[in-house]
Design a protein around this motif. Structure first.
Motif, PDB file in Angstrom:
ATOM      1  N   PHE A  34       0.832  -1.196   0.000  1.00 56.07           N
ATOM      2  CA  PHE A  34       0.000   0.000   0.000  1.00 56.07           C
ATOM      3  C   PHE A  34       0.871   1.252   0.000  1.00 56.07           C
ATOM      4  CE2 PHE A  34      -3.766  -2.391   1.352  1.00 56.07           C
ATOM      5  CZ  PHE A  34      -3.192  -3.484   1.965  1.00 56.07           C
ATOM      6  N   TYR A  36      -0.038   5.113   1.304  1.00 56.81           N
ATOM      7  CA  TYR A  36      -0.993   6.036   1.901  1.00 56.81           C
ATOM      8  C   TYR A  36      -0.417   7.443   1.800  1.00 56.81           C
ATOM      9  CZ  TYR A  36      -4.014   2.479   3.953  1.00 56.81           C
ATOM     10  OH  TYR A  36      -4.916   1.462   4.137  1.00 56.81           O
ATOM     11  N   LEU A  46      -5.820   6.199   1.543  1.00 56.40           N
ATOM     12  CA  LEU A  46      -5.199   5.242   0.643  1.00 56.40           C
ATOM     13  C   LEU A  46      -4.972   5.859  -0.732  1.00 56.40           C
ATOM     14  CD1 LEU A  46      -4.336   2.255   0.279  1.00 56.40           C
ATOM     15  CD2 LEU A  46      -6.645   1.822  -0.566  1.00 56.40           C
ATOM     16  N   PHE A  51      -2.475  -6.177  -4.530  1.00 55.83           N
ATOM     17  CA  PHE A  51      -2.784  -7.456  -3.901  1.00 55.83           C
ATOM     18  C   PHE A  51      -2.233  -8.597  -4.747  1.00 55.83           C
ATOM     19  CE2 PHE A  51      -4.592  -5.338  -0.686  1.00 55.83           C
ATOM     20  CZ  PHE A  51      -5.960  -5.276  -0.508  1.00 55.83           C
ATOM     21  N   LYS A  94       1.521  -5.657   4.295  1.00 55.93           N
ATOM     22  CA  LYS A  94       0.812  -6.637   5.116  1.00 55.93           C
ATOM     23  C   LYS A  94       1.172  -8.015   4.591  1.00 55.93           C
ATOM     24  CE  LYS A  94      -3.845  -8.404   6.047  1.00 55.93           C
ATOM     25  NZ  LYS A  94      -3.531  -9.728   5.517  1.00 55.93           N
ATOM     26  N   GLY A 100      -5.609 -10.817  10.435  1.00 58.70           N
ATOM     27  CA  GLY A 100      -5.874  -9.433  10.747  1.00 58.70           C
ATOM     28  C   GLY A 100      -5.343  -8.496   9.676  1.00 58.70           C
ATOM     29  N   THR A 101      -5.365  -7.238   9.974  1.00 60.19           N
ATOM     30  CA  THR A 101      -4.980  -6.236   8.981  1.00 60.19           C
ATOM     31  C   THR A 101      -3.892  -5.332   9.489  1.00 60.19           C
ATOM     32  OG1 THR A 101      -6.804  -4.865   9.750  1.00 60.19           O
ATOM     33  CG2 THR A 101      -7.187  -6.193   7.781  1.00 60.19           C
ATOM     34  N   LEU A 103      -0.855  -3.364   9.470  1.00 61.14           N
ATOM     35  CA  LEU A 103       0.057  -2.886   8.448  1.00 61.14           C
ATOM     36  C   LEU A 103       1.347  -2.416   9.105  1.00 61.14           C
ATOM     37  CD1 LEU A 103      -2.228  -0.765   6.081  1.00 61.14           C
ATOM     38  CD2 LEU A 103      -1.709  -3.206   6.004  1.00 61.14           C
TER      39      LEU A 103
ATOM     40  N   GLN B  48      -5.767  -4.613  17.177  1.00 61.82           N
ATOM     41  CA  GLN B  48      -6.948  -4.628  16.320  1.00 61.82           C
ATOM     42  C   GLN B  48      -8.087  -5.358  17.006  1.00 61.82           C
ATOM     43  OE1 GLN B  48      -7.373  -7.416  12.817  1.00 61.82           O
ATOM     44  NE2 GLN B  48      -7.038  -5.476  11.772  1.00 61.82           N
ATOM     45  N   SER B  94     -11.967  -0.957   9.007  1.00 69.23           N
ATOM     46  CA  SER B  94     -11.999  -1.699   7.754  1.00 69.23           C
ATOM     47  C   SER B  94     -13.156  -2.688   7.803  1.00 69.23           C
ATOM     48  CB  SER B  94     -10.683  -2.454   7.527  1.00 69.23           C
ATOM     49  OG  SER B  94     -10.428  -3.368   8.568  1.00 69.23           O
ATOM     50  N   GLY B  96     -13.584  -6.357   7.068  1.00 66.06           N
ATOM     51  CA  GLY B  96     -12.782  -7.532   6.811  1.00 66.06           C
ATOM     52  C   GLY B  96     -11.300  -7.259   6.975  1.00 66.06           C
ATOM     53  N   PHE B  97     -10.494  -8.140   6.370  1.00 65.78           N
ATOM     54  CA  PHE B  97      -9.057  -8.111   6.634  1.00 65.78           C
ATOM     55  C   PHE B  97      -8.228  -7.847   5.376  1.00 65.78           C
ATOM     56  CE2 PHE B  97     -10.008  -9.044  10.771  1.00 65.78           C
ATOM     57  CZ  PHE B  97     -10.674 -10.245  10.946  1.00 65.78           C
ATOM     58  N   THR B  98      -8.722  -6.961   4.517  1.00 66.65           N
ATOM     59  CA  THR B  98      -7.988  -6.693   3.281  1.00 66.65           C
ATOM     60  C   THR B  98      -6.777  -5.802   3.487  1.00 66.65           C
ATOM     61  OG1 THR B  98      -9.293  -4.739   2.770  1.00 66.65           O
ATOM     62  CG2 THR B  98     -10.097  -6.863   1.940  1.00 66.65           C
ATOM     63  N   GLY B  99      -6.755  -5.104   4.585  1.00 68.51           N
ATOM     64  CA  GLY B  99      -5.668  -4.159   4.809  1.00 68.51           C
ATOM     65  C   GLY B  99      -5.979  -2.780   4.279  1.00 68.51           C
ATOM     66  N   GLU B 100      -7.120  -2.611   3.628  1.00 69.36           N
ATOM     67  CA  GLU B 100      -7.501  -1.288   3.143  1.00 69.36           C
ATOM     68  C   GLU B 100      -8.161  -0.545   4.297  1.00 69.36           C
ATOM     69  OE1 GLU B 100      -9.497  -1.333  -0.560  1.00 69.36           O
ATOM     70  OE2 GLU B 100     -10.038   0.783  -0.471  1.00 69.36           O
ATOM     71  N   LEU B 101      -7.387   0.277   4.937  1.00 65.82           N
ATOM     72  CA  LEU B 101      -7.833   0.948   6.149  1.00 65.82           C
ATOM     73  C   LEU B 101      -8.294   2.367   5.872  1.00 65.82           C
ATOM     74  CD1 LEU B 101      -4.946  -0.128   8.550  1.00 65.82           C
ATOM     75  CD2 LEU B 101      -7.125  -1.268   8.150  1.00 65.82           C
TER      76      LEU B 101
END
Lengths: 115, 112
Positions: A34, A36, A46, A51, A94, A100-101, A103, B48, B94, B96-101
């Motif tokens: 990513f 940002y 973003l 991906f 990530k 989880g997410t 980063l 999280q 977010s 889900g867990f896509t990482g797009e925050l």
């Protein structure tokens, strides 16, 4: 442990100049990547993401980034910057298998564009 | 459509005190993450929350704790404040867990 390295701390450009901000990451597996951006006085937002698939991804405002797996890099580019691109730019990674997410962010690059 | 909202925007505490920061996620988002951003640094992941449970935690001491409520909003609590806790605390949500925050504007904490 995962880490992200942004090579340039502060970049100063004139309008219409081309931009390339470097980003390298360390992670042994598949990654999501990513960029940002934080404009002055605004929240982080973003810019673009990778991906899978085409390693050249396009984001908002004419920005693009190229994922080069062999170099563990995800550099951000823009052919011609504008004064409004003045902002702080953060690269983040990530791990694909990571639950989880969370980063991992680089330290950021401040871009100053003069008109 | 409201984005991520955080409160308070600024606060000043003294060493040893406790602080609570609040976050409401973007509509439709069920996952809330907290980050600490020190001056001149990138955001660092604290933890999280998803389904009212802490799902993932970064390298922060137990003085940092949190909570997620049934409406998906979240709190970050920091006990026994240290000078080094002075930072911008960012909440991100977010789906889900896509990482797009999606980030809020942050709560700037100053510890004196």
């Amino acid at each position: 442990a995962q880490s992200v390295s942004q090579h340039n701390h502060h970049v100063i450009l004139s309008e219409a100049a081309s931009l390339e901000l470097g980003c390298n990451y360390s992670y042994g597996g598949t990654v999501n990547l990513f960029w940002y951006v934080q404009y002055p006085g605004q929240h982080l937002q973003l810019l673009l993401k990778y991906f899978s698939g085409d390693p050249l991804v396009k984001g908002i405002k004419g920005f693009e980034a190229e994922f080069i797996k062999s170099k563990f890099s995800f550099n951000l580019r823009k052919p011609s910057v504008q004064w409004s691109d003045t902002a702080e730019y953060f690269c983040a990674v990530k791990g694909y298998n990571q639950a989880g997410t969370a980063l991992i962010f680089g330290k950021g690059t401040t871009l100053s564009v003069s008109s | 459509d409201a984005g991520v909202t955080q409160s308070p925007t600024h606060l000043i505490k003294t060493r040893g005190q406790q602080v609570t920061l609040r976050c409401s996620p973007k509509s439709g988002h069920d996952t809330v993450s907290w980050y600490q951003q020190a001056l001149g640094q990138g955001p660092q992941f604290i933890f999280q929350y998803y389904e009212e449970e802490e799902r993932q935690r970064g390298n922060f001491p137990d003085r940092f704790s949190g909570h997620q409520f049934p409406n998906y909003s979240s709190e970050l609590n920091v006990n026994a404040l240290l000078l080094g806790d002075s930072a911008l605390y960012l909440c991100a949500s977010s789906a889900g867990f896509t990482g797009e925050l999606f980030f809020g504007e942050g709560s700037r904490l100053t510890v004196l």
